[in-house]
Design a protein around this motif. Sequence first.
Motif, PDB file in Angstrom:
ATOM      1  N   PRO A  76       0.832  -1.201   0.000  1.00 58.65           N
ATOM      2  CA  PRO A  76       0.000   0.000   0.000  1.00 58.65           C
ATOM      3  C   PRO A  76       0.871   1.256   0.000  1.00 58.65           C
ATOM      4  N   PRO A  77       0.315   2.411  -0.376  1.00 63.92           N
ATOM      5  CA  PRO A  77       1.094   3.653  -0.348  1.00 63.92           C
ATOM      6  C   PRO A  77       1.504   4.001   1.084  1.00 63.92           C
ATOM      7  N   ARG A  78       2.612   4.726   1.202  1.00 62.04           N
ATOM      8  CA  ARG A  78       3.045   5.181   2.526  1.00 62.04           C
ATOM      9  C   ARG A  78       2.672   6.667   2.642  1.00 62.04           C
ATOM     10  N   PHE A  79       2.000   7.024   3.713  1.00 62.79           N
ATOM     11  CA  PHE A  79       1.630   8.426   3.928  1.00 62.79           C
ATOM     12  C   PHE A  79       2.491   8.994   5.058  1.00 62.79           C
ATOM     13  N   GLU A  80       3.004  10.187   4.847  1.00 67.50           N
ATOM     14  CA  GLU A  80       3.739  10.866   5.920  1.00 67.50           C
ATOM     15  C   GLU A  80       2.780  11.206   7.064  1.00 67.50           C
ATOM     16  N   ASP A  81       3.254  11.061   8.282  1.00 69.27           N
ATOM     17  CA  ASP A  81       2.417  11.439   9.436  1.00 69.27           C
ATOM     18  C   ASP A  81       2.662  12.910   9.771  1.00 69.27           C
ATOM     19  N   ASN A  82       2.202  13.799   8.894  1.00 66.49           N
ATOM     20  CA  ASN A  82       2.495  15.227   9.079  1.00 66.49           C
ATOM     21  C   ASN A  82       1.240  16.087   9.228  1.00 66.49           C
ATOM     22  N   GLU A  83       0.105  15.459   9.538  1.00 61.41           N
ATOM     23  CA  GLU A  83      -1.139  16.225   9.670  1.00 61.41           C
ATOM     24  C   GLU A  83      -1.121  17.104  10.936  1.00 61.41           C
ATOM     25  N   GLN A  84      -1.585  18.331  10.760  1.00 64.75           N
ATOM     26  CA  GLN A  84      -1.632  19.276  11.891  1.00 64.75           C
ATOM     27  C   GLN A  84      -3.037  19.792  12.163  1.00 64.75           C
ATOM     28  N   THR A  85      -3.845  19.889  11.120  1.00 65.04           N
ATOM     29  CA  THR A  85      -5.168  20.502  11.267  1.00 65.04           C
ATOM     30  C   THR A  85      -6.271  19.475  10.993  1.00 65.04           C
ATOM     31  N   LEU A  86      -7.505  19.866  11.322  1.00 68.83           N
ATOM     32  CA  LEU A  86      -8.643  19.000  11.022  1.00 68.83           C
ATOM     33  C   LEU A  86      -8.758  18.769   9.517  1.00 68.83           C
ATOM     34  N   ASP A  87      -8.479  19.820   8.727  1.00 70.29           N
ATOM     35  CA  ASP A  87      -8.535  19.652   7.269  1.00 70.29           C
ATOM     36  C   ASP A  87      -7.472  18.660   6.798  1.00 70.29           C
ATOM     37  N   ASP A  88      -6.288  18.731   7.407  1.00 68.63           N
ATOM     38  CA  ASP A  88      -5.244  17.751   7.067  1.00 68.63           C
ATOM     39  C   ASP A  88      -5.733  16.325   7.351  1.00 68.63           C
ATOM     40  N   LEU A  89      -6.396  16.161   8.498  1.00 72.44           N
ATOM     41  CA  LEU A  89      -6.865  14.818   8.884  1.00 72.44           C
ATOM     42  C   LEU A  89      -7.923  14.322   7.920  1.00 72.44           C
ATOM     43  N   LYS A  90      -8.810  15.217   7.539  1.00 74.79           N
ATOM     44  CA  LYS A  90      -9.816  14.866   6.528  1.00 74.79           C
ATOM     45  C   LYS A  90      -9.102  14.411   5.239  1.00 74.79           C
ATOM     46  N   GLY A  91      -8.028  15.117   4.865  1.00 72.22           N
ATOM     47  CA  GLY A  91      -7.264  14.748   3.674  1.00 72.22           C
ATOM     48  C   GLY A  91      -6.663  13.352   3.788  1.00 72.22           C
ATOM     49  N   ARG A  92      -6.177  13.022   4.972  1.00 68.26           N
ATOM     50  CA  ARG A  92      -5.618  11.682   5.203  1.00 68.26           C
ATOM     51  C   ARG A  92      -6.678  10.605   4.999  1.00 68.26           C
ATOM     52  N   VAL A  93      -7.860  10.860   5.514  1.00 67.89           N
ATOM     53  CA  VAL A  93      -8.959   9.902   5.369  1.00 67.89           C
ATOM     54  C   VAL A  93      -9.332   9.760   3.886  1.00 67.89           C
ATOM     55  N   VAL A  94      -9.411  10.876   3.180  1.00 65.96           N
ATOM     56  CA  VAL A  94      -9.797  10.847   1.758  1.00 65.96           C
ATOM     57  C   VAL A  94      -8.744  10.099   0.927  1.00 65.96           C
ATOM     58  N   LYS A  95      -7.467  10.355   1.190  1.00 68.34           N
ATOM     59  CA  LYS A  95      -6.382   9.641   0.493  1.00 68.34           C
ATOM     60  C   LYS A  95      -6.493   8.143   0.720  1.00 68.34           C
ATOM     61  N   THR A  96      -6.827   7.767   1.947  1.00 72.14           N
ATOM     62  CA  THR A  96      -6.942   6.343   2.282  1.00 72.14           C
ATOM     63  C   THR A  96      -8.127   5.711   1.551  1.00 72.14           C
ATOM     64  N   ILE A  97      -9.253   6.425   1.544  1.00 71.19           N
ATOM     65  CA  ILE A  97     -10.434   5.921   0.817  1.00 71.19           C
ATOM     66  C   ILE A  97     -10.093   5.765  -0.671  1.00 71.19           C
ATOM     67  N   ASP A  98      -9.387   6.749  -1.234  1.00 73.68           N
ATOM     68  CA  ASP A  98      -9.014   6.672  -2.651  1.00 73.68           C
ATOM     69  C   ASP A  98      -8.200   5.410  -2.928  1.00 73.68           C
ATOM     70  N   TYR A  99      -7.224   5.135  -2.065  1.00 77.65           N
ATOM     71  CA  TYR A  99      -6.436   3.904  -2.241  1.00 77.65           C
ATOM     72  C   TYR A  99      -7.330   2.675  -2.170  1.00 77.65           C
ATOM     73  N   LEU A 100      -8.175   2.611  -1.144  1.00 79.97           N
ATOM     74  CA  LEU A 100      -9.013   1.420  -0.943  1.00 79.97           C
ATOM     75  C   LEU A 100      -9.976   1.221  -2.111  1.00 79.97           C
ATOM     76  N   GLN A 101     -10.503   2.320  -2.639  1.00 80.78           N
ATOM     77  CA  GLN A 101     -11.449   2.208  -3.753  1.00 80.78           C
ATOM     78  C   GLN A 101     -10.767   1.754  -5.038  1.00 80.78           C
ATOM     79  N   GLY A 102      -9.448   1.960  -5.112  1.00 77.05           N
ATOM     80  CA  GLY A 102      -8.705   1.532  -6.289  1.00 77.05           C
ATOM     81  C   GLY A 102      -8.344   0.052  -6.289  1.00 77.05           C
ATOM     82  N   VAL A 103      -8.571  -0.612  -5.158  1.00 75.88           N
ATOM     83  CA  VAL A 103      -8.287  -2.053  -5.068  1.00 75.88           C
ATOM     84  C   VAL A 103      -9.587  -2.802  -5.370  1.00 75.88           C
TER      85      VAL A 103
END
Lengths: 177, 177
Positions: A76-103
């Motif tokens: 799976p892709p590796r994501f940097e653990d660099n989130e600082q804001t709520l928007d960043d966290l939302k982005g992390r969730v969306v990136k993860t969903i994108d990966y999962l939907q591609g499988v």
Amino acid sequence: MKFSIYDLSSGTFIPVLQSLSRILDKAVQQAAEKNIDAAMLPHARLAPDMYPLVKQVQIACDTAKDAVGRLTGQKPPRFEDNEQTLDDLKGRVVKTIDYLQGVNSTDFEGAETRAILFPLIENLVFDSNAFEYLRDWALPHFYFHVVTAYDILRHDGVEIGKRDYLSHTGIHIHPTS
Amino acid sequence: MKFSIYDLSSGTFIPVLQSLSRILDKAVQQAAEKNIDAAMLPHARLAPDMYPLVKQVQIACDTAKDAVGRLTGQKPPRFEDNEQTLDDLKGRVVKTIDYLQGVNSTDFEGAETRAILFPLIENLVFDSNAFEYLRDWALPHFYFHVVTAYDILRHDGVEIGKRDYLSHTGIHIHPTS
């Protein structure tokens, strides 16, 4: 009716993460409207030696992505653990969903008989079949971090409820006919 | 490898409730040793409009017992919601485990094709097949209340960790050979 490792893994992770994404939207919106410190929220925790919200969301996402990676034999892709804001966290969730939907479900072919073995701390390894890995490791870890993220937000004044946590379950609910 | 509705339902609920039972034992023990008010703990909550520990444990137990009842077409026992102490809560968990352990895999015959339909609030019904009911309703509700019970205890000073929450997962962990 048959159900597969794909149905149980991606079929859990994707909709629950979509609900988590909407919960984070609500947190952003309410922080703007109410007396909630949006900058503090990602660092809020329930006990001094528990992980803060940011880490709960990161681990929930990684548990889902690592599980699908292990169950399909993909890296799976590796994501940097660099989130600082709520928007960043939302982005992390969306990136993860994108990966999962591609499988695809076809990527899971053979998952039922795949042996899952990976190192833990010290010289210990986790070692089971795919179903037991999902039931006894990936799903309880995943829910632990999603629910604790929810609990942190509730504890810090964000108005969310079971319907937000289970918003994806609405597809099975209808009026009596 | 095949896995069944029995493996996914009782195979989740029983070991996780056994871990919850051991967590409640630790809470009793630590309240006696440390500066934790054991009488207050069952009524502790993470937000003013969230359920307290006692209700979290009751609902976790009932979600498991109702799920196994619905999936097997049996009527599960009804437990009074009269717990007041940590020992009472432990008793509720043990009673629930006893019921679940008494339901055999053969009682689940036909569960795969069983339609699950039950009333919710107002004129709404939940309506799905057995697997979707388990994945999208019973398991997320169950984990919600188990993890929130854990989070309340952690928030109120009980020293527990992931190893307590996942103590049942130890069967899949061994040293590298």
